[in-house]
Design a protein around this motif. Structure first.
Motif, short mmCIF file in Angstrom:
data_model
loop_
_atom_site.label_atom_id
_atom_site.label_comp_id
_atom_site.label_asym_id
_atom_site.label_seq_id
_atom_site.Cartn_x
_atom_site.Cartn_y
_atom_site.Cartn_z
N GLU A 12 0.83 -1.21 0.00
CA GLU A 12 0.00 0.00 0.00
C GLU A 12 0.86 1.26 0.00
O GLU A 12 0.59 2.22 -0.71
CB GLU A 12 -0.94 0.01 1.21
CG GLU A 12 -1.78 1.25 1.34
CD GLU A 12 -2.67 1.52 0.14
OE1 GLU A 12 -2.98 2.70 -0.11
OE2 GLU A 12 -3.05 0.58 -0.58
N LYS B 284 1.37 6.54 -6.89
CA LYS B 284 0.25 7.44 -7.22
C LYS B 284 0.70 8.90 -7.10
O LYS B 284 0.42 9.71 -7.97
CB LYS B 284 -0.93 7.15 -6.29
CG LYS B 284 -2.15 7.96 -6.58
CD LYS B 284 -3.27 7.58 -5.62
CE LYS B 284 -4.43 8.54 -5.75
NZ LYS B 284 -5.41 8.36 -4.70
N ARG C 35 2.26 1.66 -3.45
CA ARG C 35 1.19 2.09 -4.36
C ARG C 35 0.89 3.57 -4.17
O ARG C 35 0.74 4.31 -5.14
CB ARG C 35 -0.06 1.24 -4.13
CG ARG C 35 -1.14 1.45 -5.19
CD ARG C 35 -2.38 0.61 -4.92
NE ARG C 35 -3.08 0.97 -3.71
CZ ARG C 35 -3.85 2.05 -3.58
NH1 ARG C 35 -3.98 2.90 -4.56
NH2 ARG C 35 -4.47 2.29 -2.44
#
Length: 197
Positions: free
Chosen positions: A31, A38, A34
């Protein structure tokens, strides 16, 4: 260790806890990666600049996420057609002045960009905070805004050439066009063409 020791309830629970902890840790790492990707995609070159400035990707990502949270609280407004037209006309006048007085035109371009930011709903704080706020919505041109301000600073010390001032106008113009947010249907004619000339 024999198989009977491994099958005891306490051992199975311990193994289960270790597996759960490992799965949570792996999930957290995935996470985090990620989220970092992003932010990297959203902020582009600004992401790299902040990482370099902070010296650590985790600190940079926290700072960028903080920027997003700050800007999400702003009441960013779209311009009316009349306001957009007025700003386009003011920009055209600034560009015309460049021929006779490049330094004055660049100062007016800076003022016009600041006025446009205010009209859109960005708070007017110090330059670095304004640039940070703008980076959330316009990460591809915020470096132009910073570069233009560097040129203005060099000019105030008598160290900028006319070519430098021309480049500052180009930089301000890129941010101006982004802030103007001309709807796609209008970009084919009128307003957008006058900005480009």
């Amino acid at each position: 260790m024999d198989t009977n020791t491994l099958m005891q309830p306490g051992t199975l629970i311990a193994i289960g806890v270790v597996v759960v902890v490992l799965l949570v840790l792996v999930g957290w790492l995935i996470e985090r990666k990620r989220r970092g990707e992003k932010l990297r995609q959203k902020f582009g070159p600004e992401y790299d600049r902040v990482v370099q400035q902070q010296g650590d990707a985790r600190k940079a990502e926290a700072l960028l996420a903080e920027r997003e949270k700050r800007v999400s609280k702003f009441s960013i407004r779209h311009l009316t057609m009349a306001d957009r037209e007025r700003y386009v006309n003011e920009w055209a006048a600034v560009q015309r002045r460049f021929v006779d007085d490049p330094a004055m035109a660049v100062m007016e371009a800076d003022s016009l960009v600041t006025a446009l930011m205010t009209a859109r709903g960005y708070p007017m704080t110090d330059f670095e905070q304004r640039a940070a706020d703008i980076s959330v919505s316009y990460p591809r041109v915020v470096q132009n805004y910073r570069a233009a301000r560097v040129i203005v600073g060099r000019h105030s010390q008598g160290q900028a050439t006319t070519e430098d001032m021309r480049q500052a106008m180009v930089y301000y113009r890129s941010l101006f066009e982004e802030l103007l947010e001309t709807p796609a249907g209008e970009k084919r004619g009128g307003v957008h063409e006058r900005i480009a000339s």
